[in-house]
Design a protein around this motif. Sequence first.
Motif, PDB file in Angstrom:
ATOM      1  N   ILE A   1       8.928  -2.756  -4.043  1.00  0.00           N
ATOM      2  CA  ILE A   1       8.270  -3.117  -2.791  1.00  0.00           C
ATOM      3  C   ILE A   1       8.745  -4.495  -2.348  1.00  0.00           C
ATOM      4  CG2 ILE A   1       6.170  -1.758  -3.194  1.00  0.00           C
ATOM      5  CD1 ILE A   1       4.757  -4.361  -4.053  1.00  0.00           C
TER       6      ILE A   1
ATOM      7  N   TYR B   1       2.898  -7.951   0.832  1.00  0.00           N
ATOM      8  CA  TYR B   1       1.721  -7.250   0.330  1.00  0.00           C
ATOM      9  C   TYR B   1       0.598  -8.208  -0.060  1.00  0.00           C
ATOM     10  CZ  TYR B   1       4.124  -2.767   0.122  1.00  0.00           C
ATOM     11  OH  TYR B   1       4.761  -1.594   0.456  1.00  0.00           O
ATOM     12  N   ASP B   2      -0.623  -7.781   0.270  1.00  0.00           N
ATOM     13  CA  ASP B   2      -1.796  -8.369  -0.347  1.00  0.00           C
ATOM     14  C   ASP B   2      -1.899  -7.766  -1.747  1.00  0.00           C
ATOM     15  OD1 ASP B   2      -4.037  -8.332   2.570  1.00  0.00           O
ATOM     16  OD2 ASP B   2      -2.311  -9.588   2.069  1.00  0.00           O
ATOM     17  N   MET B   3      -2.259  -8.617  -2.717  1.00  0.00           N
ATOM     18  CA  MET B   3      -2.348  -8.157  -4.098  1.00  0.00           C
ATOM     19  C   MET B   3      -3.782  -8.310  -4.598  1.00  0.00           C
ATOM     20  SD  MET B   3       0.691  -7.163  -4.664  1.00  0.00           S
ATOM     21  CE  MET B   3       0.509  -6.795  -6.416  1.00  0.00           C
TER      22      MET B   3
ATOM     23  N   ARG C   1      -1.066 -12.052   1.325  1.00  0.00           N
ATOM     24  CA  ARG C   1       0.341 -12.442   1.363  1.00  0.00           C
ATOM     25  C   ARG C   1       0.494 -13.864   1.861  1.00  0.00           C
ATOM     26  NH1 ARG C   1       1.942  -7.937   5.930  1.00  0.00           N
ATOM     27  NH2 ARG C   1       0.662  -8.745   7.635  1.00  0.00           N
TER      28      ARG C   1
ATOM     29  N   ALA D   1      -1.407  -3.155  -4.809  1.00  0.00           N
ATOM     30  CA  ALA D   1      -0.568  -3.768  -3.781  1.00  0.00           C
ATOM     31  C   ALA D   1      -0.796  -3.011  -2.475  1.00  0.00           C
ATOM     32  CB  ALA D   1       0.897  -3.694  -4.175  1.00  0.00           C
ATOM     33  N   ARG D   2      -1.120  -3.740  -1.435  1.00  0.00           N
ATOM     34  CA  ARG D   2      -1.433  -3.074  -0.170  1.00  0.00           C
ATOM     35  C   ARG D   2      -0.930  -3.902   1.002  1.00  0.00           C
ATOM     36  NH1 ARG D   2      -5.735  -3.442   3.393  1.00  0.00           N
ATOM     37  NH2 ARG D   2      -6.133  -1.563   4.606  1.00  0.00           N
ATOM     38  N   ARG D   3      -0.301  -3.208   1.947  1.00  0.00           N
ATOM     39  CA  ARG D   3       0.074  -3.842   3.214  1.00  0.00           C
ATOM     40  C   ARG D   3      -1.154  -3.804   4.114  1.00  0.00           C
ATOM     41  NH1 ARG D   3       5.791  -3.509   4.521  1.00  0.00           N
ATOM     42  NH2 ARG D   3       5.207  -4.153   6.633  1.00  0.00           N
TER      43      ARG D   3
ATOM     44  N   GLY E   1      -2.589   1.739  -0.638  1.00  0.00           N
ATOM     45  CA  GLY E   1      -1.508   1.029  -1.292  1.00  0.00           C
ATOM     46  C   GLY E   1      -1.109   1.679  -2.608  1.00  0.00           C
ATOM     47  N   TYR E   2      -0.607   0.832  -3.495  1.00  0.00           N
ATOM     48  CA  TYR E   2      -0.092   1.288  -4.785  1.00  0.00           C
ATOM     49  C   TYR E   2      -0.948   0.727  -5.930  1.00  0.00           C
ATOM     50  CZ  TYR E   2       4.008   2.210  -1.900  1.00  0.00           C
ATOM     51  OH  TYR E   2       4.850   2.649  -0.915  1.00  0.00           O
TER      52      TYR E   2
END
Length: 118
Positions: A27, A32-34, A53, A97-99, A106-107
């Motif tokens: 990615i 990404y926001d984590m 981010r 992890a997300r946009r 997200g993931y």
Amino acid sequence: QVQLVESGGGLVQPGGSLRLSCAASGISFSLYDMGWYRQAPGKQRELVALITRGGSTKYEDSVQGRFTISRDNAKTSVYLQLNSLKPEDTALYYCNARRPERNNNGYWGQGTQVTVSS
């Protein structure tokens, strides 16, 4: 292929500390926001800490002042420092992890177990 790999969990006594790490690949990490989530047996998954981010952070009330989230974009990694651990912090901890502009969850990583017990 996107991968989030958590590490650093373990068994610790009350009052102890751990540092969780999550290494991301596949990615554009800086976009990404984590987040770190946790799920205890019989309970719903909950957000523990988030770092955007842009570097802003927020924490679940029960961990405020004890946990610290940080990120290293150069290493595409996010960390969670857990201090003054309590038995109620026992859970499986997940990295996310997300946009923020995308309407999805997200993931997710596979999780790392944190057990706080004497």
